[in-house]
Scaffold this motif. Structure first.
Motif, PDB file in Angstrom:
ATOM      1  N   ILE B  53       0.853  -1.189   0.000  1.00  0.00           N
ATOM      2  CA  ILE B  53       0.000   0.000   0.000  1.00  0.00           C
ATOM      3  C   ILE B  53       0.892   1.244   0.000  1.00  0.00           C
ATOM      4  O   ILE B  53       1.818   1.338   0.804  1.00  0.00           O
ATOM      5  N   CYS B  54       0.592   2.174  -0.876  1.00  0.00           N
ATOM      6  CA  CYS B  54       1.310   3.455  -0.875  1.00  0.00           C
ATOM      7  C   CYS B  54       0.587   4.407   0.069  1.00  0.00           C
ATOM      8  O   CYS B  54      -0.617   4.588  -0.044  1.00  0.00           O
ATOM      9  N   HIS B  55       1.331   5.001   0.989  1.00  0.00           N
ATOM     10  CA  HIS B  55       0.684   5.884   1.954  1.00  0.00           C
ATOM     11  C   HIS B  55       0.815   7.353   1.595  1.00  0.00           C
ATOM     12  O   HIS B  55       0.017   8.174   2.041  1.00  0.00           O
ATOM     13  N   SER B  56       1.833   7.654   0.841  1.00  0.00           N
ATOM     14  CA  SER B  56       1.999   9.039   0.427  1.00  0.00           C
ATOM     15  C   SER B  56       2.957   9.053  -0.751  1.00  0.00           C
ATOM     16  O   SER B  56       3.486   8.008  -1.129  1.00  0.00           O
ATOM     17  N   TRP B  57       3.164  10.238  -1.313  1.00  0.00           N
ATOM     18  CA  TRP B  57       4.131  10.388  -2.387  1.00  0.00           C
ATOM     19  C   TRP B  57       4.987  11.612  -2.089  1.00  0.00           C
ATOM     20  O   TRP B  57       4.479  12.673  -1.732  1.00  0.00           O
ATOM     21  N   ILE B  64       5.741   6.603  -0.853  1.00  0.00           N
ATOM     22  CA  ILE B  64       6.219   6.413   0.519  1.00  0.00           C
ATOM     23  C   ILE B  64       5.339   5.350   1.140  1.00  0.00           C
ATOM     24  O   ILE B  64       4.132   5.549   1.307  1.00  0.00           O
ATOM     25  N   ASN B 111      -1.649   5.068  10.581  1.00  0.00           N
ATOM     26  CA  ASN B 111      -1.743   4.721   9.166  1.00  0.00           C
ATOM     27  C   ASN B 111      -0.881   5.610   8.273  1.00  0.00           C
ATOM     28  O   ASN B 111      -1.220   5.889   7.133  1.00  0.00           O
ATOM     29  N   TYR B 112       0.281   6.030   8.797  1.00  0.00           N
ATOM     30  CA  TYR B 112       1.199   6.767   7.935  1.00  0.00           C
ATOM     31  C   TYR B 112       2.027   5.792   7.103  1.00  0.00           C
ATOM     32  O   TYR B 112       2.533   6.154   6.047  1.00  0.00           O
ATOM     33  N   ILE B 113       2.227   4.566   7.612  1.00  0.00           N
ATOM     34  CA  ILE B 113       3.145   3.608   6.977  1.00  0.00           C
ATOM     35  C   ILE B 113       2.608   2.178   7.016  1.00  0.00           C
ATOM     36  O   ILE B 113       1.703   1.871   7.792  1.00  0.00           O
ATOM     37  N   GLU B 114       3.201   1.320   6.153  1.00  0.00           N
ATOM     38  CA  GLU B 114       2.934  -0.107   6.207  1.00  0.00           C
ATOM     39  C   GLU B 114       3.885  -0.803   7.165  1.00  0.00           C
ATOM     40  O   GLU B 114       3.632  -1.943   7.581  1.00  0.00           O
TER      41      GLU B 114
END
Lengths: 250, 428
Positions: B53-57, B64, B111-114
């Motif tokens: 899952i991509c959480h940000s770019w 990211i 939920n900022y990261i996997e």
């Protein structure tokens, strides 16, 4: 577009919609016009309002599952959750076609109704997946995790399912501010909840620290020689930035 | 609720360290959180998502997905291309295990990261460094019941016992080869010996294979790097042509069963007479073509020998590798889409895995015409030259390889490229 002059109106949600499909089928329609009763302005047409009937709906759903399998059910649910006005007719046609021909209808992209259903389902699935990543929880004073989102489609339930599996032992709330609906997971059950549409919420003592750390991290991790804000915007459209913690604009 | 998760005690110190150690890790381009799913035993928080899952770019357009940091950037080695090399004077920092655990869990719950991607500079010895990495992972798994994704770097030269422990705690392991030949390694990173890099890779491959076999017999057998292994090759810091890079890639996939090879366009951070003189921009187009070729190897049934050879050792910059191959093999075309096998459809420029599958599903319902191809996701601008629908070609004159080449390489079709401007990149 429809093959009868009859416009089927359904009052209510998915259950009512399935009843409308069942009714159309019983009348031999193959591409019925179907609309939600509260959105319809089909006053030029002959209409028939179909009331929700749980047994009828269950019967049709069962037949559909047997004819089309789990993949079809998933596409149908997703397409409905798209909440796209006017899509119901394509979805009804898709359902009736599947009841007739089975699972292979999924591959029949030459048919415009099948194409529309598959495209909408894909969009809903994609938005749910995207929000599984973009959703940001804030820790409240009592330890509850609270997240806001403003999705185009009604993806609250797919999101809830994801976090039920991931944050099983936590208490969290996901709030769709566009639709004014929220769900709460208390560690055991998923329940409807209410939350303030906007404004600040009482955060925990450590919350601002983590937000600041996250902002620092997302700035530091970027390779400045490869700066590409256009690509960043393409992969993460601006309309999702409202509820993020980090600030992509810099 | 709060007592269950470690807090950040000295926020300003931690923030300063995070800035240094995230920046120090940014040239390791592996960002994926894919390859494994579900819940590990003993988890109290978290799970893994199979596709990642991509959480940000970030501002460079990259996804990211993980908290990607070095445990320490205080390196005793002096590799020519590395920003953290001993002879650079930069701020040095080291995380404590507690800080990393607090950051990982705090970010994960929000939920900022996997999960965590943890590498490190070599401080003191490879064994000490590897042990420290493993300890962070074990703390997260055992003390905190963390079930999210952990990607650990294997340190070249580390004791096999430590690599074995790493495999039990992490989902993915990677050892970066960085330089695509023994000669370049010897020149630019003489302290990293080739065998020291290959030995842990071999061990990880065997460990993962054995664990998988064991789990087929006993469901509760321990997981060893369930998301497999990856590596990174730096492109443009050393003189190897694409042919050599891709041959190495192919061997890595075949012999070490790697899941991914990552290519990182060389970004000059040091001035050093062993390195190429810094030009306007990193070789991103070349990196992009390598990724496209990599996809052809993994998903399209191509072998390196079909794409490149000694007389053509580098990929065409102006064309994607599949189109370049197709124009060099006009005898393979045109292809009739209504009857061609899946493997053959995959070789048509403008037809990807998804559209090939859709073509096969759709043609069960009737013959396909040229007008149908676009809605099936085919890139008609390219594929149109190479296909027949029901025996008919889209163009009046039929299949014409020379005209196809002319139209596909026409400069007006290229996006305008100014020197120094990064290309907007997309994979198929």
């Amino acid at each position: 577009m429809g093959d009868t002059d009859l416009l089927y109106l359904y009052g209510g949600g998915f259950e009512a919609f399935l009843c409308a499909c069942a009714e159309a089928r019983s009348r031999g329609a193959r591409r019925p016009l179907v609309e939600s009763a509260d959105r319809s302005d089909g006053w030029l047409m002959e209409t028939m309002t179909v009331p929700p009937d749980p047994d009828q709906a269950r019967l049709l759903a069962g037949r559909l599952a047997r004819a089309g399998g789990a993949a079809t059910i998933r596409e149908v649910c997703r397409c409905f959750l798209a909440e796209t006005p006017g899509a119901e007719s394509a979805l009804a046609a898709f359902i009736l076609l599947t009841l007739e021909r089975g699972r292979c209808v999924l591959g029949m992209r030459q048919d415009p109704a099948v194409r529309e259903v598959r495209e909408l389902a894909q969009r809903v699935g994609f938005e749910a997946h995207r929000l599984c990543g973009l959703l940001r929880f804030s820790e409240l004073g009592d330890g509850t995790l609270y997240a806001r989102c403003g999705p185009d489609h009604n993806v609250l339930l797919p999101l809830a399912a994801h976090f039920q599996a991931r944050l099983t032992r936590e208490q969290w709330v996901i709030h769709d501010v566009n639709r004014g609906v929220a769900v709460l997971w208390d560690g055991a059950e998923l329940l409807p909840a209410t939350a303030p549409q906007s404004g600040d919420v009482p955060l925990s003592a450590g919350e601002e620290t983590f937000r600041q750390l996250w902002r620092r991290f997302t700035r530091s991790i970027s390779v400045t020689e490869r700066a590409n804000p256009a690509l960043q915007r393409k992969l993460m459209p601006r309309r999702y930035w409202t509820h993020l913690v980090e600030r992509p604009e810099g | 609720m709060d007592a269950a998760f470690p807090a950040i005690h000295h926020a300003q110190d931690t923030e300063a360290k995070l800035a240094v150690l995230a920046e120090a890790a940014k040239y390791d381009v592996s960002c994926v959180s894919s390859g494994t799913s579900g819940k590990r035993d003993g988890t109290t928080v978290g799970n893994a998502a199979l596709g990642g899952i991509c959480h940000s770019w970030s501002a460079d357009g990259r996804c990211i997905s993980l908290l990607k940091v070095l445990l320490s950037n205080d390196c005793v080695y002096d590799c020519a291309y590395c920003a953290n090399r001993r002879s650079n004077s930069i701020p040095r920092a080291t995380f404590t295990v507690g800080e990393l655990a607090a950051l990982t869990l705090g970010f994960y719950r929000r939920n900022y990261i996997e999960g965590l991607f943890l590498s490190s500079a070599i401080f003191s010895t490879p064994d000490r460094t590897m042990e420290a990495l493993v300890r962070v992972a074990e703390t997260l798994r055992v003390d905190h019941g963390f079930g999210g994704y952990i990607h650990l770097k294997g340190i070249p030269g580390a004791d096999p016992a430590l690599v074995a422990r790493a495999g039990l705690a992490a989902d993915r392991l990677s050892v970066n080869i960085e330089l695509p030949s023994g000669a370049s390694l010897g020149c630019l990173a003489p302290q990293k010996k080739r065998e020291a890099i290959l030995a842990p890779m071999r061990q990880i491959c065997e460990g993962a294979r054995e664990s998988k076999a064991e789990r087929e017999r006993h469901r509760k057998a321990p997981l060893f790097a369930p998301a497999g292994q990856s590596t990174q090759l730096v492109v443009g810091a050393s003189p190897e042509p694409d042919l050599q890079i891709l041959r190495l890639t192919e061997a890595l996939y075949r012999r070490f069963e790697l899941r991914r090879v990552f290519y990182s366009a060389y970004v000059p951070v040091n001035e050093d007479n062993r390195l190429p003189v810094p030009t306007a921009a990193p070789p991103m187009l070349r990196e992009h073509r390598l990724y496209q070729a990599d996809w052809l190897l993994r998903f399209y049934g191509f072998s390196v020998d079909e794409l490149l050879d000694e007389s053509l050792p580098n990929l065409d910059e102006s064309l994607d590798p599949k189109t370049s191959w197709a124009l060099r093999h006009p005898e393979q075309f045109p292809v009739e889409v209504n009857t061609a096998a899946y493997e053959t459809l995959l070789r048509i420029p403008g037809i990807g895995v998804k559209s090939a599958r859709r073509i096969i599903a759709a043609r069960r319902h009737g013959r396909l015409y040229h007008a149908d191809l676009k809605v099936l996701g085919v890139v008609v601008k390219r594929a149109g030259h190479f296909v027949l629908c029901g025996g008919k070609h889209a163009a009046e004159g039929g299949w014409n390889p020379l005209r196809a080449r002319e139209l596909l390489t026409a400069p007006s079709r290229r996006a305008p490229s100014q020197p120094g401007q990064p290309f907007q990149l997309e994979l198929f």
